[in-house]
Design a protein around this motif. Structure first.
Motif: not given
Length: 291
Positions: A152-155, A177-180, A238-244, A259-266
């Protein structure tokens, strides 16, 4: 000594795990016979004799299931001392009960097949931990959701971490929790019919805030794209999507972008273009104690 071997679908993850554990990554050739049947061959069978072998193989297709079974048999035939099978993504794992009379429990069927060729099994974020009970001996589930925070972005602005429903809130809490930093909440689903599902955020105000939607798996992206659309109606940032498990079947990726997702992270449980972080550290914590 511990040796890592990879099925064809999990080569990057197997390499990352070998580096993390500081153990050898043995070579395997994958091919097909002229009739289409799969074929595997160990480059150096002698290297596994009497050793602990960790097989890494996601089973996102029927071919991947067969390939993993062949690989298990090959290392047994070569005289491995013990076999640990790591399943980063378990196909058929969401069918953990018979939905109608006369239907199979698919997770149980594939678990029984895999169990015959291994001494231990490790599964990354199974759809339900109870799926691990189908293995003999019981498999060990590994929660790797926390690694998603590293992509994820730090900002992020006043972030909100949303899970797909109340039952999966722990997933959002783990990533937050992991992001802080960040608040957690979930989507509420109201099913009006078999195909009509209304999705709304539970209580949290998302206006002007960055939202991270977390899930264990994204398959077609249909439900999640609807959820993202609702967020934009509420003036989200912004909307980010994360998945394992970024399965992202068919047009899932483009559907989420529209749909307007900024980025997808897996993660690399399924090796896709969006696989930005590795579950190797989470696996190493479980596997590294028995070198």
């Amino acid at each position: 000594m511990t040796i890592i071997m990879s099925a064809s679908a999990s080569q990057a993850l197997a390499g990352a795990l070998a580096r993390k554990l500081e153990v050898p990554l043995a070579g395997v050739d994958y091919d097909r016979f002229p009739d289409g049947e799969l074929f595997v061959s160990l480059n150096d069978p002698e290297i596994v004799r009497d050793e602990r072998v960790i097989l890494v193989g996601s089973t996102a297709s029927s071919d991947a299931h067969i390939e993993l079974l062949l690989l298990q048999d090959a290392v047994r035939e070569a005289g491995a001392g013990s076999v640990v099978t790591v399943i980063p993504y378990m196909g058929y794992g969401r069918q953990d009960k018979a939905f109608e009379e006369g239907q199979p429990v698919s997770a149980r069927a594939v678990a029984r097949a895999i169990s015959t060729g291994t001494d231990d099994v490790v599964v990354v974020n199974p759809h339900e931990d109870a799926v691990c009970d189908f293995f003999e001996p019981r498999a060990t589930p590994v929660d790797a959701a926390g690694v998603l925070a590293g992509a994820l972005p730090a900002d992020l602005t006043d972030p909100v971490f949303l899970s797909p429903d109340s039952g999966a809130i722990e997933l959002a809490e783990t990533v937050s929790k992991a992001y802080g930093d960040g608040e957690t909440d979930y989507f509420e689903k109201v099913r009006h019919s078999g195909t009509d599902v209304e999705i709304t955020p539970s209580d949290v105000d998302v206006a002007g805030r960055d939202v991270v939607v977390t899930d264990d798996i994204i398959a077609t992206g249909g439900t999640m794209s609807e959820a993202v659309s609702v967020l934009h109606e509420r003036d989200v940032g912004r909307v980010f999507v994360t998945c394992v498990h970024p399965l992202l079947a068919r047009s899932a990726h483009s559907r989420l972008v529209r749909a307007g997702v900024e980025a997808i992270y897996g993660t690399d449980t399924l090796e896709r273009p969006v696989s930005r972080v590795s579950v190797a550290p989470a696996l190493a914590d479980v596997l590294g104690t028995e070198q």
